[in-house]
Write an enzyme that holds these catalytic residues in place. Structure first.
Site, PDB file in Angstrom:
ATOM      1  N   GLY A 295      15.086 -27.519  -4.652  1.00  0.00           N
ATOM      2  CA  GLY A 295      14.441 -26.328  -4.092  1.00  0.00           C
ATOM      3  C   GLY A 295      14.208 -25.179  -5.059  1.00  0.00           C
ATOM      4  O   GLY A 295      13.294 -24.384  -4.858  1.00  0.00           O
TER       5      GLY A 295
ATOM      6  N   ASP B 177      17.558 -21.619  -4.706  1.00  0.00           N
ATOM      7  CA  ASP B 177      16.547 -20.928  -3.918  1.00  0.00           C
ATOM      8  C   ASP B 177      17.162 -20.147  -2.764  1.00  0.00           C
ATOM      9  O   ASP B 177      16.743 -19.031  -2.481  1.00  0.00           O
ATOM     10  CB  ASP B 177      15.479 -21.906  -3.397  1.00  0.00           C
ATOM     11  CG  ASP B 177      16.082 -23.118  -2.711  1.00  0.00           C
ATOM     12  OD1 ASP B 177      17.319 -23.287  -2.757  1.00  0.00           O
ATOM     13  OD2 ASP B 177      15.329 -23.909  -2.133  1.00  0.00           O
TER      14      ASP B 177
ATOM     15  N   ASP C 141      22.653 -20.532   2.309  1.00  0.00           N
ATOM     16  CA  ASP C 141      22.647 -20.670   3.765  1.00  0.00           C
ATOM     17  C   ASP C 141      24.115 -20.765   4.202  1.00  0.00           C
ATOM     18  O   ASP C 141      24.798 -19.753   4.281  1.00  0.00           O
ATOM     19  CB  ASP C 141      21.826 -21.901   4.124  1.00  0.00           C
ATOM     20  CG  ASP C 141      21.436 -21.949   5.589  1.00  0.00           C
ATOM     21  OD1 ASP C 141      22.052 -21.251   6.390  1.00  0.00           O
ATOM     22  OD2 ASP C 141      20.517 -22.694   5.946  1.00  0.00           O
TER      23      ASP C 141
ATOM     24  N   THR D  78      26.515 -25.605  -0.751  1.00  0.00           N
ATOM     25  CA  THR D  78      25.881 -26.178  -1.945  1.00  0.00           C
ATOM     26  C   THR D  78      26.280 -25.404  -3.198  1.00  0.00           C
ATOM     27  O   THR D  78      26.734 -25.992  -4.196  1.00  0.00           O
ATOM     28  CB  THR D  78      24.346 -26.167  -1.796  1.00  0.00           C
ATOM     29  OG1 THR D  78      23.993 -26.906  -0.626  1.00  0.00           O
ATOM     30  CG2 THR D  78      23.673 -26.780  -3.017  1.00  0.00           C
ATOM     31  N   LEU D  79      26.132 -24.084  -3.144  1.00  0.00           N
ATOM     32  CA  LEU D  79      26.417 -23.302  -4.345  1.00  0.00           C
ATOM     33  C   LEU D  79      27.917 -23.251  -4.636  1.00  0.00           C
ATOM     34  O   LEU D  79      28.325 -23.236  -5.805  1.00  0.00           O
ATOM     35  CB  LEU D  79      25.835 -21.894  -4.212  1.00  0.00           C
ATOM     36  CG  LEU D  79      25.136 -21.392  -5.476  1.00  0.00           C
ATOM     37  CD1 LEU D  79      24.120 -22.370  -6.007  1.00  0.00           C
ATOM     38  CD2 LEU D  79      24.509 -20.039  -5.248  1.00  0.00           C
TER      39      LEU D  79
ATOM     40  N   LYS E 157      21.020 -15.736   3.184  1.00  0.00           N
ATOM     41  CA  LYS E 157      21.027 -15.710   4.650  1.00  0.00           C
ATOM     42  C   LYS E 157      22.491 -15.546   5.095  1.00  0.00           C
ATOM     43  O   LYS E 157      23.151 -16.500   5.479  1.00  0.00           O
ATOM     44  CB  LYS E 157      20.447 -17.037   5.157  1.00  0.00           C
ATOM     45  CG  LYS E 157      19.956 -17.028   6.580  1.00  0.00           C
ATOM     46  CD  LYS E 157      19.658 -18.432   7.062  1.00  0.00           C
ATOM     47  CE  LYS E 157      18.323 -18.971   6.662  1.00  0.00           C
ATOM     48  NZ  LYS E 157      18.045 -20.298   7.276  1.00  0.00           N
TER      49      LYS E 157
HETATM   50  C1  PRP Z   1      18.807 -26.497   0.197  1.00  0.00           C
HETATM   51  C2  PRP Z   1      18.600 -25.363  -0.780  1.00  0.00           C
HETATM   52  C3  PRP Z   1      19.991 -25.033  -1.253  1.00  0.00           C
HETATM   53  C4  PRP Z   1      20.867 -25.453  -0.089  1.00  0.00           C
HETATM   54  C5  PRP Z   1      21.400 -24.235   0.608  1.00  0.00           C
HETATM   55  O1  PRP Z   1      18.862 -27.674  -0.504  1.00  0.00           O
HETATM   56  O2  PRP Z   1      17.752 -25.764  -1.835  1.00  0.00           O
HETATM   57  O3  PRP Z   1      20.337 -25.767  -2.417  1.00  0.00           O
HETATM   58  O4  PRP Z   1      20.055 -26.212   0.798  1.00  0.00           O
HETATM   59  O5  PRP Z   1      22.115 -24.585   1.760  1.00  0.00           O
HETATM   60  P1  PRP Z   1      23.652 -24.303   1.969  1.00  0.00           P
HETATM   61  O6  PRP Z   1      23.937 -22.896   1.518  1.00  0.00           O
HETATM   62  O7  PRP Z   1      23.822 -24.475   3.460  1.00  0.00           O
HETATM   63  O8  PRP Z   1      24.454 -25.308   1.214  1.00  0.00           O
HETATM   64  P2  PRP Z   1      18.619 -29.106   0.185  1.00  0.00           P
HETATM   65  O9  PRP Z   1      19.949 -29.756   0.451  1.00  0.00           O
HETATM   66  O10 PRP Z   1      17.709 -28.957   1.355  1.00  0.00           O
HETATM   67  O11 PRP Z   1      17.916 -29.927  -0.961  1.00  0.00           O
HETATM   68  P3  PRP Z   1      16.590 -29.551  -1.782  1.00  0.00           P
HETATM   69  O12 PRP Z   1      16.965 -28.391  -2.680  1.00  0.00           O
HETATM   70  O13 PRP Z   1      16.330 -30.802  -2.547  1.00  0.00           O
HETATM   71  O14 PRP Z   1      15.500 -29.206  -0.836  1.00  0.00           O
END
Ligand code: PRP
Length: 191
Positions: free
Chosen positions: A41, A100, A103, A107-108, A131
């Site tokens: 993303g 990006d 949420d 992930t981070l 968010k």
């Molecule tokens: C999305 C986005 C972030 C993550 C945020 O990635 O790019 O990396 O979700 O969400 P979180 O704070 O709830 O962890 P996604 O898993 O959709 O993969 P992508 O980046 O390949 O679209």
């Protein structure tokens, strides 16, 4: 304008905000930091950010980490998967981790912990969108483009089931199954 997507941030507004972020980063980090971009993303945001940094004579090395937690839906699975390998030159480096959107923040948080485990001297976090209403783990980004309400955004690299990444602006998806109107965007603002 794309069907089923309402405008949240225009190209011009995003560009101005990315430029401002580059100034904040340039004031804090040395020129030789390592920028680690979370795929997929963040690829559009990172491409603009590194060119703004170049204008400020800041030339970071770039690495990538591919993480995924969403599958094809609109809610996180809660399980962060690492796809492929990490950059191999992390030990001792000052790292700017670029994503990006924050949420749930899982992930981070996962990416930051991986980089610290690999020996990074410092990991700073930079996100285009934050968010806070959906936070599940405690993570505070050092650099934030925009703070947004709990809306499902697409565009500027961000997908919905792999669609919309190429939209040059950021919009809100109107989901047909709920038929709900888009929430107000008036409270979404720069930090
Ligand atoms: C999305 C986005 C972030 C993550 C945020 O990635 O790019 O990396 O979700 O969400 P979180 O704070 O709830 O962890 P996604 O898993 O959709 O993969 P992508 O980046 O390949 O679209």
């Amino acid at each position: 304008m794309q069907d089923n997507v309402s405008l949240l941030y225009t190209e011009d507004r995003i560009a101005a905000r990315v430029r401002a972020l580059s100034h904040e980063i340039a004031a804090d980090l040395p020129s030789d930091f390592l920028m680690v971009v979370v795929l997929k993303g963040a690829f559009v945001f990172a491409a603009d950010l590194i060119r703004e940094l170049h204008e400020l004579n800041i030339h970071p090395e770039v690495g990538f980490i591919t993480l995924s937690s969403y599958g094809s839906g609109t809610t996180s699975s809660g399980i962060v998967r690492v796809i492929g390998t990490l950059p191999d030159n992390i030990a001792g480096r000052r790292v700017l981790l670029v994503d990006d959107i924050l949420d749930t923040r899982r992930t981070l948080a996962h990416a930051r912990d991986l980089l610290l485990k690999e020996g990074a001297a410092e990991v700073r976090l930079c996100v285009l969108l934050d968010k806070p209403s959906r936070q599940e783990v405690t993570v505070t980004a050092d650099y934030v483009g925009f703070t947004i309400d709990d809306v499902f955004v697409v565009g500027y690299g961000i997908d919905f089931a792999e669609a919309y990444r190429g939209l040059p602006y950021i919009g809100i998806v109107q989901q047909e199954d709920t038929a709900e109107p888009a929430p107000s965007t008036e409270r979404a603002d720069e930090r």
